[in-house]
Write an enzyme that holds these catalytic residues in place. Structure first.
Site, PDB file in Angstrom:
ATOM      1  N   HIS A  81      17.041 -36.592  -6.445  1.00 33.68           N
ATOM      2  CA  HIS A  81      16.345 -36.957  -5.207  1.00 33.68           C
ATOM      3  C   HIS A  81      14.857 -36.611  -5.278  1.00 33.68           C
ATOM      4  CE1 HIS A  81      20.135 -38.006  -3.367  1.00 33.68           C
ATOM      5  NE2 HIS A  81      20.630 -36.864  -3.827  1.00 33.68           N
ATOM      6  N   TRP A 109      -3.150  -2.501  -1.330  1.00 35.48           N
ATOM      7  CA  TRP A 109      -2.793  -3.870  -1.684  1.00 35.48           C
ATOM      8  C   TRP A 109      -3.517  -4.735  -0.655  1.00 35.48           C
ATOM      9  CZ3 TRP A 109      -0.047  -7.949   0.648  1.00 35.48           C
ATOM     10  CH2 TRP A 109       0.400  -8.949  -0.218  1.00 35.48           C
ATOM     11  N   CYS A 141       0.831  -1.211   0.000  1.00 33.96           N
ATOM     12  CA  CYS A 141       0.000   0.000   0.000  1.00 33.96           C
ATOM     13  C   CYS A 141       0.867   1.263   0.000  1.00 33.96           C
ATOM     14  CB  CYS A 141      -0.857   0.053   1.251  1.00 33.96           C
ATOM     15  SG  CYS A 141      -1.862  -1.394   1.498  1.00 33.96           S
ATOM     16  N   GLU A 158      17.076 -17.809  -7.992  1.00 31.91           N
ATOM     17  CA  GLU A 158      16.714 -16.445  -8.377  1.00 31.91           C
ATOM     18  C   GLU A 158      16.133 -16.417  -9.795  1.00 31.91           C
ATOM     19  OE1 GLU A 158      16.101 -13.812  -7.018  1.00 31.91           O
ATOM     20  OE2 GLU A 158      16.318 -12.249  -8.505  1.00 31.91           O
ATOM     21  N   LYS A 191       6.038  -4.184  -4.031  1.00 32.16           N
ATOM     22  CA  LYS A 191       7.471  -3.868  -4.032  1.00 32.16           C
ATOM     23  C   LYS A 191       8.062  -3.937  -2.636  1.00 32.16           C
ATOM     24  CE  LYS A 191      11.323  -2.759  -5.793  1.00 32.16           C
ATOM     25  NZ  LYS A 191      11.999  -3.889  -6.424  1.00 32.16           N
ATOM     26  N   ARG A 224       4.807  -0.019  -6.523  1.00 37.44           N
ATOM     27  CA  ARG A 224       4.805  -0.849  -5.319  1.00 37.44           C
ATOM     28  C   ARG A 224       3.796  -1.992  -5.430  1.00 37.44           C
ATOM     29  NH1 ARG A 224       6.618   2.231  -0.449  1.00 37.44           N
ATOM     30  NH2 ARG A 224       5.275   0.879   0.734  1.00 37.44           N
ATOM     31  N   ASN A 227      -1.605   2.051   6.085  1.00 37.70           N
ATOM     32  CA  ASN A 227      -0.773   0.928   5.628  1.00 37.70           C
ATOM     33  C   ASN A 227      -0.457   0.077   6.844  1.00 37.70           C
ATOM     34  OD1 ASN A 227      -0.676   2.075   3.136  1.00 37.70           O
ATOM     35  ND2 ASN A 227       1.516   2.547   3.168  1.00 37.70           N
ATOM     36  N   GLY A 228      -0.357  -1.230   6.636  1.00 33.20           N
ATOM     37  CA  GLY A 228      -0.022  -2.122   7.744  1.00 33.20           C
ATOM     38  C   GLY A 228      -1.197  -3.001   8.091  1.00 33.20           C
ATOM     39  N   GLU A 266       7.601 -14.820 -10.976  1.00 34.16           N
ATOM     40  CA  GLU A 266       7.142 -13.521 -10.492  1.00 34.16           C
ATOM     41  C   GLU A 266       6.551 -12.675 -11.621  1.00 34.16           C
ATOM     42  OE1 GLU A 266       9.438 -10.549  -7.458  1.00 34.16           O
ATOM     43  OE2 GLU A 266      10.622 -11.777  -8.792  1.00 34.16           O
ATOM     44  N   LYS A 281      12.404 -15.114 -10.595  1.00 33.58           N
ATOM     45  CA  LYS A 281      12.158 -14.005 -11.521  1.00 33.58           C
ATOM     46  C   LYS A 281      11.086 -14.399 -12.538  1.00 33.58           C
ATOM     47  CE  LYS A 281      13.403 -11.420 -10.069  1.00 33.58           C
ATOM     48  NZ  LYS A 281      14.009 -10.892  -8.904  1.00 33.58           N
TER      49      LYS A 281
HETATM   50  C1  F6R Z   1      11.683 -10.365  -5.945  1.00 32.90           C
HETATM   51  C2  F6R Z   1      11.500  -9.325  -4.951  1.00 32.90           C
HETATM   52  C3  F6R Z   1      11.171  -9.739  -3.560  1.00 32.90           C
HETATM   53  C4  F6R Z   1      12.061  -8.976  -2.575  1.00 32.90           C
HETATM   54  C5  F6R Z   1      11.665  -9.296  -1.134  1.00 32.90           C
HETATM   55  C6  F6R Z   1      12.559  -8.593  -0.133  1.00 32.90           C
HETATM   56  O1  F6R Z   1      11.993  -9.837  -7.189  1.00 32.90           O
HETATM   57  O2  F6R Z   1      11.597  -8.168  -5.223  1.00 32.90           O
HETATM   58  O3  F6R Z   1      11.312 -11.110  -3.398  1.00 32.90           O
HETATM   59  O4  F6R Z   1      13.382  -9.321  -2.820  1.00 32.90           O
HETATM   60  O5  F6R Z   1      10.344  -8.919  -0.922  1.00 32.90           O
HETATM   61  O6  F6R Z   1      12.464  -7.214  -0.275  1.00 32.90           O
HETATM   62  P1  F6R Z   1      13.548  -6.246   0.334  1.00 32.90           P
HETATM   63  O7  F6R Z   1      14.820  -6.514  -0.393  1.00 32.90           O
HETATM   64  O8  F6R Z   1      13.018  -4.880   0.085  1.00 32.90           O
HETATM   65  O9  F6R Z   1      13.678  -6.578   1.789  1.00 32.90           O
END
Ligand code: F6R
Length: 612
Positions: free
Chosen positions: A508, A74, A2, A484, A607, A27, A100-101, A491, A488
């Site tokens: 395994h 969000w 949010c 990763e 984000k 975000r 927010n929260g 995501e 990606k």
């Molecule tokens: C993936 C992504 C998330 C963040 C995770 C941690 O592309 O962006 O998995 O890496 O939410 O976020 P931060 O780094 O802001 O603590």
């Protein structure tokens, strides 16, 4: 997650609020709304879906007024819909808030309000807050009613309030969710994230947990919830507005992939000194690192992509600096009762510096006497402020939800840290040290070369874009690269399921799914386990799986074992996760584009994850 904005000044507040909200779109959100004091009362406009919808409806029927609050939501409590969108209002409509929260004791508070006859229009936890304020305001001023309400809340919040009865001011409070004040000439702003007000002002005041703010066009007053005045520093944002724009790229993600050489250069800046043949940090970080004991144990905590950077860090800190390292998902760390003491250093890795689990993890560790070093991108963020020392990645604002440049900058920061400690512990020969520093110095250029894989990877992506399941396999430093790469892809292309594994783990279990045409992305760059990875490739080929292989430049031999090949520049193994990340990011990006996915704002993702 949010986003919150607030404005008080001479401009039409709705214009400022919408502009600021549009800068928070990255975000991730599912609905948006504003509340403006229009001279008669609080006028609310809300819409489910993208901000564009809200903008169009406001364009058709404008809202006038010089003070207001706005929100992108969000969903946590209640589906994304207009009635659940913020702002939420008191029953009389005279008070509006955005939040927010998560209010953890909202059910209990709601029971009490229901018993008093309050009627709820939404399914949100936020609505209880505005009713509680209205309830207390029967006997108290708005300010006192807001303060009293805050003492009843459990959980996390950043809340902004506007009231018909106090038309010259906004109120706000923060606990566990980010919030800052922007200070302009004859105007003031609230924002949950600095990019929201970039271009409107550069002067910001980051708030601490427990802060309560009264903001007018000419003044900011910060106090504790109990009313004791506190001072907060005003800092100047040094980011450029253009850094938060797409600059001709179709998506922020693509722009940020291309920004990686510059981001890495920034991470290395002032820290890698080839002339002096050394790696250095700011005085505070150096003091922190120089005070680590010989027996120091390291626990890296982080989430998502930052967790993958942490896994790479584990390999390098153990191999080079000979330090015992554990890597924990912050969400597990905080609840598993880890053994912590003063000889334990927590390294918290985070782009935003606001991730709720990582923040809670460092707070817990500090309570047990452990030290905290943060590797963080956002200056002034909560984690940066609460850590004992910070290595800022300086990657610039990362707007796309999927992390790219922040990840490679995090790995770069971990390399700097590892090499600093390695040298300090006298664990490296002069010749090796020289070659490591040279390789590190060349890293931005090496990544530039890796960007040249774009055209080939784009072609390859078209070939595989219709498939719906992918494996990613790697070993050692590139096991995290496999995780990763898979993260990606799933995501940014939510139509696809992708899973990363340590290549040796495949037999395994995961191998049971391999059949003709099943795509497996292998990281097979030069390393001491290269031949073992080739054996794993053979195992997939034996089952007629489709092998997409990332190998080191010059390795032509591998062609006979692959269906598709991507060459990346040769590097020391510890730098390879950075170089390998580039084609894997391109692959995810172009597969998502081919599937017409919303690359920068994938559904359900945010984000900055400021709730548990
Ligand atoms: C993936 C992504 C998330 C963040 C995770 C941690 O592309 O962006 O998995 O890496 O939410 O976020 P931060 O780094 O802001 O603590």
């Amino acid at each position: 997650m949010c986003g919150i904005v607030g404005y008080v000044g001479k401009k039409q507040s709705v214009e400022v609020l919408l502009e600021a909200l549009s800068r928070l779109e990255y975000r991730g959100y599912d609905s948006a709304g504003v509340a403006v004091l229009n001279g008669k009362g609080v006028e609310i406009r809300r819409k489910a879906g993208k901000l564009q919808g809200l903008m169009e409806s406001i364009h058709k029927k404008p809202v006038n007024g010089h003070i207001g609050i706005g929100h992108t939501r969000w969903a946590t409590h209640g589906e994304p819909s207009e009635r659940n969108s913020h702002p939420h209002t008191s029953e009389s409509g005279s008070i509006a808030i955005v939040h927010n929260g998560i209010i953890e004791n909202y059910a209990e508070l709601k029971e009490k309000l229901l018993a008093k006859g309050y009627k709820f229009k939404s399914q949100t936890d936020t609505e209880i807050v505005v009713h509680l304020i209205a309830e207390h305001a029967k006997k108290l001023s708005i300010e006192e009613a807001f303060r009293k309400t805050l003492t009843q809340l459990r959980g996390s919040y950043a809340i902004c309030l506007v009231s018909k009865d106090e038309p010259d001011r906004l109120y706000a409070a923060r606990f566990g969710s980010p919030l800052l004040v922007g200070i302009g000439k004859g105007e003031g702003f609230f924002a949950s994230d600095a990019p929201a007000i970039l271009g409107l002002t550069r002067e910001v005041m980051y708030l601490n947990d427990g802060d309560f703010v009264v903001l007018t066009a000419s003044d900011v007053k910060v106090s504790t919830v109990a009313g004791k005045a506190v001072k907060r520093k005003i800092t100047s944002i040094d980011w450029d507005l253009s850094a938060a724009r797409k600059d001709g790229y179709d998506h922020y993600m693509l722009k940020e992939i291309h920004e990686q050489p510059a981001a890495i250069e920034q991470t290395l800046f002032n820290r890698l000194d080839l002339d002096k043949n050394e790696i250095t940090f700011d005085a505070k970080t150096k003091k922190f690192l120089n005070n680590l004991s010989k027996q120091e144990r390291v626990i890296i905590i982080s989430c998502g992509t930052a967790y993958h950077a942490g896994l790479v860090g584990e390999y390098m800190l153990e191999e080079y600096a000979h330090m015992p390292v554990d890597v924990d998902l912050a969400s597990e760390f905080r609840y598993r009762g880890p053994m912590l003491d003063k000889n334990t250093t927590i390294i918290a890795i985070t782009q935003s510096g606001e991730t709720a689990d990582t923040l809670a993890g460092i707070r817990m560790a500090k309570k047990h006497g452990s030290k905290v070093l943060a590797i963080c991108n956002v200056m002034g963020s909560s984690i940066a402020r609460e850590a004992d020392a910070v290595i800022y990645t300086h990657a610039g604002p990362e707007i796309a939800v999927a992390s790219t440049k922040a990840y490679t900058a995090q790995v770069t920061a971990l390399i700097l840290l590892t090499l600093y400690l390695t040298k300090q512990r006298k664990l490296v020969t002069a010749t090796k040290w020289k070659s490591l520093l040279k390789g590190l110095h060349e890293l931005p250029k090496t990544v530039e070369k890796a960007l040249a894989t774009e055209a080939d990877v784009k072609t390859l992506s078209a070939k595989y874009a219709s498939l719906r399941n992918f494996y990613y396999l790697g070993r050692r430093y590139n096991f995290p690269s496999a995780l990763e790469g898979a993260l990606k892809l799933k995501e940014v292309c939510p139509l696809i399921h992708a899973e990363g594994y340590a290549a040796g783990e495949m037999k395994h279990g995961p191998i049971s799914l391999i059949h003709m045409g099943w795509p497996v992305v292998f990281v097979a760059t030069d390393s001491p386990v290269y031949e073992k990875v080739v054996s794993n490739i053979q195992e997939v080929r034996a089952r007629r799986g489709e092998c997409i292989v990332v190998a080191s430049e010059g390795n032509e031999e591998i062609r006979k074992n692959v269906d598709s090949l991507i060459h990346v520049p040769k590097t020391e193994e510890l730098f390879s996760p950075i170089v390998v990340a580039v084609p894997l990011q391109f692959f995810a990006y172009y597969v998502a584009c081919a599937n017409q996915c919303d690359v920068d704002q994938p559904p359900n993702l945010a984000k900055s994850v400021t709730v548990e």
